[in-house]
Design an enzyme around this catalytic site. Sequence first.
Site, PDB file in Angstrom:
ATOM      1  N   CYS A  14       0.748  -1.288  -0.105  1.00 51.98           N
ATOM      2  CA  CYS A  14      -0.131  -0.289  -0.105  1.00 51.98           C
ATOM      3  C   CYS A  14       0.702   1.151  -0.321  1.00 51.98           C
ATOM      4  CB  CYS A  14      -1.397   0.067   1.175  1.00 51.98           C
ATOM      5  SG  CYS A  14      -2.077   1.312   1.265  1.00 51.98           S
TER       6      CYS A  14
ATOM      7  N   ASP B 142      -9.074  -2.631  -7.886  1.00 49.75           N
ATOM      8  CA  ASP B 142      -8.456  -1.783  -7.124  1.00 49.75           C
ATOM      9  C   ASP B 142      -9.226   0.107  -7.336  1.00 49.75           C
ATOM     10  OD1 ASP B 142      -6.696   0.402  -5.758  1.00 49.75           O
ATOM     11  OD2 ASP B 142      -5.397  -0.734  -5.034  1.00 49.75           O
TER      12      ASP B 142
ATOM     13  N   HIS C 113      -7.678  -3.683  -3.955  1.00 52.14           N
ATOM     14  CA  HIS C 113      -6.587  -3.114  -2.762  1.00 52.14           C
ATOM     15  C   HIS C 113      -6.809  -3.879  -1.303  1.00 52.14           C
ATOM     16  CE1 HIS C 113      -4.048   0.171  -2.576  1.00 52.14           C
ATOM     17  NE2 HIS C 113      -4.361  -0.341  -0.775  1.00 52.14           N
TER      18      HIS C 113
END
Length: 292
Positions: A172, A229, A261
Amino acid sequence: MQYGLRPLDFGNPRPRQDGLSRRGFLTSSVAGGFALAAGPAAATTITTDTEGLVAGEVMIPVDDGEIPAYRAMPAEGEGFPLLLVVQEIFGVHEHIRDVCRRYAKRGYCAIAPAMFVRQGDVSKMADIDTILSEVVARVPDAQVMRDLDATVAHAGGLASVDATRLGIIGFCWGGRTVWLYAHHNPSVKAGVAYYGLVDGMQSAIKPRDPVDIAAALSVPVLGLYAGADAYIQRDALRAMRTELLKSDSGSHIVVFPGVDHGFNADYRPTYDEAAADYARKLAGDWLRERGV
């Protein structure tokens, strides 16, 4: 679990409410357990034991003091490759510590420095927007690069660690950092970026996004991205691939169709076991085949 579902203005963070300066250290240790904003741990959460490992918190000397880090490595042996593990927006919480232990079980000295320690303790923040606007938006990329350099210097000083076999993996926010650090430090042999933003975070303290440095990259980075995502758009990944082709890094981007995600985050609802297992194999092979 709303991170990535709507854009945030990283260039205009909210005013601080606590009166602390950016250079003030807000915590002296990595928090235990899972970050509050990450929600309750799912039943799929993976827990790796410390048998055969030396694992725990260490302090990293930096220019303005010390920052905490979590380190895990085999209890016996020498010549361990050094793997930087770069946190999510939730800090060095239990999932990141477990990732360190997983790689330590595979023979690495894996170390995760606390990147937000000067800006705030995200472990106690319940709202993801607050983490992003009051902490993440205030972390200068230059500070992150210096702290990672300091971590390499610290861990590389251990007699059992071979810092010439240096790798980096991030998730991330940490995935974005992988791209930037691979450009900053050409001594890195290989990197793995899990669903890291490639554009959209520029500000006065974040002058360049990964897409801006991709053409000049010399370190091979494997980007692992989610096809569903909502935050990292296909157009952004196409632009990133186009720029990477201009480099001689041999970097590569893999997109996993139909997953979201955070597909590697086994403690979250977005976890996808099949994608995570395959990504783990790709990551391991990528590092090993490039000397890490």
